[in-house]
Design an enzyme around this catalytic site. Structure first.
Site, short mmCIF file in Angstrom:
data_model
loop_
_atom_site.label_atom_id
_atom_site.label_comp_id
_atom_site.label_asym_id
_atom_site.label_seq_id
_atom_site.Cartn_x
_atom_site.Cartn_y
_atom_site.Cartn_z
N LYS A 119 44.24 -21.08 -63.29
CA LYS A 119 43.51 -20.19 -62.38
C LYS A 119 42.05 -20.64 -62.28
CE LYS A 119 41.91 -16.14 -64.00
NZ LYS A 119 40.46 -15.89 -63.82
N ASN A 120 41.43 -20.93 -63.41
CA ASN A 120 39.98 -21.18 -63.41
C ASN A 120 39.59 -22.58 -62.98
OD1 ASN A 120 39.71 -18.55 -64.14
ND2 ASN A 120 39.22 -18.94 -66.29
N ARG A 132 34.90 -11.60 -58.77
CA ARG A 132 33.53 -12.04 -58.92
C ARG A 132 33.40 -13.55 -58.81
NH1 ARG A 132 30.51 -10.58 -61.88
NH2 ARG A 132 29.53 -12.54 -62.45
N CYS A 152 31.67 -6.20 -64.32
CA CYS A 152 33.11 -6.06 -64.54
C CYS A 152 33.29 -5.52 -65.96
CB CYS A 152 33.83 -7.39 -64.37
SG CYS A 152 33.61 -8.49 -65.75
N ARG A 173 27.68 -9.68 -66.39
CA ARG A 173 28.00 -10.95 -65.72
C ARG A 173 27.07 -11.21 -64.54
NH1 ARG A 173 34.24 -11.82 -65.42
NH2 ARG A 173 33.59 -13.99 -65.37
N ILE A 207 24.35 -13.22 -62.01
CA ILE A 207 24.47 -14.53 -61.35
C ILE A 207 23.09 -15.18 -61.21
CG2 ILE A 207 26.58 -13.95 -60.07
CD1 ILE A 207 24.64 -13.57 -57.59
N ASP A 208 22.15 -14.75 -62.08
CA ASP A 208 20.78 -15.28 -62.00
C ASP A 208 20.73 -16.80 -62.13
OD1 ASP A 208 21.66 -14.54 -64.64
OD2 ASP A 208 19.70 -15.19 -65.36
N ASP A 237 38.48 -16.54 -73.71
CA ASP A 237 39.64 -16.02 -72.98
C ASP A 237 40.89 -15.91 -73.86
OD1 ASP A 237 38.80 -17.67 -69.82
OD2 ASP A 237 37.98 -15.92 -70.83
N ARG A 274 46.33 -10.79 -62.02
CA ARG A 274 45.22 -11.59 -61.51
C ARG A 274 45.29 -13.01 -62.06
NH1 ARG A 274 39.38 -9.14 -61.73
NH2 ARG A 274 39.17 -11.22 -60.85
C1 EPZ Z 1 34.23 -18.39 -66.37
O1 EPZ Z 1 33.50 -17.24 -66.02
C2 EPZ Z 1 35.70 -17.97 -66.37
N1 EPZ Z 1 36.08 -17.53 -65.03
C3 EPZ Z 1 35.92 -16.84 -67.38
O2 EPZ Z 1 37.31 -16.53 -67.40
C4 EPZ Z 1 35.50 -17.35 -68.76
O3 EPZ Z 1 35.65 -16.30 -69.71
C5 EPZ Z 1 34.04 -17.81 -68.73
O4 EPZ Z 1 33.88 -18.83 -67.71
C6 EPZ Z 1 33.59 -18.40 -70.05
O5 EPZ Z 1 34.41 -19.48 -70.40
C7 EPZ Z 1 36.33 -18.47 -64.08
O6 EPZ Z 1 36.24 -19.66 -64.32
C8 EPZ Z 1 36.72 -17.95 -62.73
P1 EPZ Z 1 29.91 -18.09 -67.52
P2 EPZ Z 1 31.92 -17.37 -65.64
O7 EPZ Z 1 29.03 -18.22 -66.33
O8 EPZ Z 1 31.68 -18.66 -64.97
C9 EPZ Z 1 26.22 -15.31 -68.66
C10 EPZ Z 1 39.21 -15.16 -67.35
O9 EPZ Z 1 39.63 -14.30 -68.13
N2 EPZ Z 1 25.67 -15.65 -67.34
O10 EPZ Z 1 30.22 -19.29 -68.33
O11 EPZ Z 1 31.54 -16.12 -64.95
C11 EPZ Z 1 27.48 -14.46 -68.57
O12 EPZ Z 1 27.16 -13.09 -68.42
C12 EPZ Z 1 37.73 -15.22 -67.01
O13 EPZ Z 1 39.92 -16.05 -66.80
C13 EPZ Z 1 24.38 -15.26 -67.03
O14 EPZ Z 1 23.70 -14.63 -67.83
O15 EPZ Z 1 31.28 -17.39 -67.10
C14 EPZ Z 1 28.17 -14.75 -69.87
O16 EPZ Z 1 27.60 -13.92 -70.89
C15 EPZ Z 1 36.93 -14.10 -67.69
N3 EPZ Z 1 23.88 -15.57 -65.81
C16 EPZ Z 1 27.79 -16.21 -70.16
O17 EPZ Z 1 26.65 -16.49 -69.32
C17 EPZ Z 1 24.60 -16.27 -64.87
O18 EPZ Z 1 24.07 -16.55 -63.76
C18 EPZ Z 1 28.89 -17.22 -69.78
O19 EPZ Z 1 29.29 -16.93 -68.45
C19 EPZ Z 1 25.92 -16.68 -65.20
C20 EPZ Z 1 26.43 -16.35 -66.44
#
Ligand code: EPZ
Length: 418
Positions: free
Chosen positions: A22-23, A92, A116, A121, A123-124, A304, A397
């Site tokens: 999926k990812n 998201r 969520c 989460r 997006i900064d 995950d 999902r």
């Molecule tokens: C991806 O989410 C995956 N989703 C998530 O899988 C996975 O848990 C995550 O990476 C970590 O491996 C997809 O690929 C669609 P991050 P993502 O940006 O990209 C913080 C599942 O169950 N952050 O690596 O959203 C964030 O809050 C899902 O399949 C910021 O602060 O994760 C988190 O604490 C759940 N600002 C950390 O970084 C930002 O702009 C890592 O998030 C972006 C992220």
């Protein structure tokens, strides 16, 4: 709303195949926006998140067609580079259209995703990346509004490691003027698979899978063909389903080297784990010991798989300290496991699990997010009596017919239409 009903006590055995990731499929589907024409993707999993992505691509002027695991995406310029709230709020990961739209059309209006269950989460880091590449960005009425004549390659250092942020940076940089160096880049296999597809489209990228990725911008990309990498999280979940029942399960069509952190932890607990080129297997055991886990970016233990591993630790001999190192609120499954009889003390980012074989008894529980759903189903496989997991739309999902795959391994499990 559908539920899953599991009768515990069966030892699973047999062979099961993994679906496409999926990812990886999500960013790759958004990457098709970078080139007009027909893109052809194979091994695409049949999931609600893929359906949501298809809806958004259709809203952006693309024509999509599914035939089993194959999906074609015919891309043409949209009337408006707009990702609306009613679509983005359902998934998201829709924020991943920001980079491709901005890079390809010089403009994008993408709804803010909202939080969520597992955390705010933000997006900064995505927005900051686009600004560093030269975009003018404003937040207007809940939308990220981005404009750029043409993005300009630059050095991007992520102060915090982000999978999606790395993916958006890649999809923005491939059509930018000049070179971009992404430092502290995510190394997840799904990021690597995205690079494989971008390279197939004609992008010039080096260093995927390491913490420094360099991109040489090009003027144009072409549609291509690609087969989505196997889903390591599904594979790990299936392996843990075998392990928690003490059964012998072989997971095929996967990449064992993507699951080294899990394999190491299973071996630490006393599980015999074998693997080959495209399969990984756990053998029968009657008891296992506890171990501690801290989730971390790849190649660390995947966040995950944290909930699913916690289910396993409820049956271990001893105490396990599980630390969630990525998200601030990813213990929503703890209280549901406690309802089944588990002895778990959650404290902010740490949960202490006091294991005990046979401590779980079936009950009605509620899924709160995708991976929590899988955790509760795994717990139901060993709980005495019947466990009913509600709100199973979360599961759909990210898992393709999980109940059918587990039933084929001998589980007494069925989906109940709600
Ligand atoms: C991806 O989410 C995956 N989703 C998530 O899988 C996975 O848990 C995550 O990476 C970590 O491996 C997809 O690929 C669609 P991050 P993502 O940006 O990209 C913080 C599942 O169950 N952050 O690596 O959203 C964030 O809050 C899902 O399949 C910021 O602060 O994760 C988190 O604490 C759940 N600002 C950390 O970084 C930002 O702009 C890592 O998030 C972006 C992220």
């Amino acid at each position: 709303m559908d539920s899953i009903v599991v009768k515990g006590g069966r030892r699973l055995s047999g062979t099961v195949a993994t679906s496409g990731a999926k990812n990886a499929a999500l960013p790759i589907l958004f990457a098709t926006l970078l080139a007009d024409g027909e893109h052809r993707l194979d091994n695409v999993p049949e999931l609600r998140d893929i359906d949501s992505t298809e809806q958004l691509l259709n809203a952006l002027g693309c024509t999509t067609h599914r035939s089993g695991k194959q999906m074609t995406v015919n891309v043409s310029r949209p009337d408006e580079a707009l990702a609306p709230y009613d679509l983005v709020r359902k998934m998201r990961a829709s924020i991943l259209c920001l980079g491709p739209l901005l890079s390809r059309y010089g403009e994008a209006r993408v709804s803010l995703p909202g939080g969520c269950a597992i955390g705010s989460r933000p997006i900064d880091l995505h927005v900051d990346t686009m600004q560093r590449l030269g975009a003018d960005i404003s937040i207007e009425e809940g939308y990220v509004v981005a404009r750029a004549e043409r993005l300009q390659g630059t050095r991007i250092l992520f102060e915090k490691l982000t999978v999606g942020g790395t993916e958006n940076a890649l999809m923005a940089a491939v059509l930018a003027r000049g070179a971009t160096q992404i430092e502290n880049a995510a190394k997840e296999p799904e990021v690597v698979d995205l690079v494989h597809y971008l390279r197939a489209m004609g992008a010039r990228i080096e260093g995927e899978g390491s913490s420094v990725i360099t991109v040489e911008g090009v003027d144009r990309l072409e549609p291509a063909r690609h087969s989505i990498v196997a889903d390591r999280i599904e594979a790990g979940t299936l392996l843990l389903a075998g392990a928690i029942t003490g059964g012998a399960v072989r997971v095929e069509r996967c990449e064992p080297q993507h699951l080294v952190a899990l394999s190491d932890k299973l071996r630490e607990c006393g599980f015999p784990v074998e693997s080959g080129e495209d399969w990984i297997a756990v053998a029968e055991v009657d008891a296992w010991s506890s171990t501690d886990v801290t989730t971390a970016p790849h190649p660390g233990f995947p966040t995950d798989l944290q909930a699913q591993f916690m289910a396993l630790m409820t049956q271990a001999e001893g105490t396990s300290v599980i630390t969630e190192g990525i998200f601030e609120n990813r213990f929503m499954h703890v209280q549901e496991l406690v309802r089944l009889g588990a002895d778990i003390s959650p404290m902010a980012l740490v949960a202490v699990v006091r294991g005990g074989k046979g401590c779980l008894s079936g009950a009605e529980v509620m899924a709160t997010d995708l991976r929590a759903s899988a955790c509760l189903i795994l717990a139901g496989l060993v709980a005495k009596g019947t466990t009913k997991v509600n709100r199973i739309y979360h599961l759909d999902r990210g898992y393709e017919q999980l109940e059918k795959k587990l039933a084929a391994l001998g589980a007494d499990i069925e989906r109940v239409r709600g």
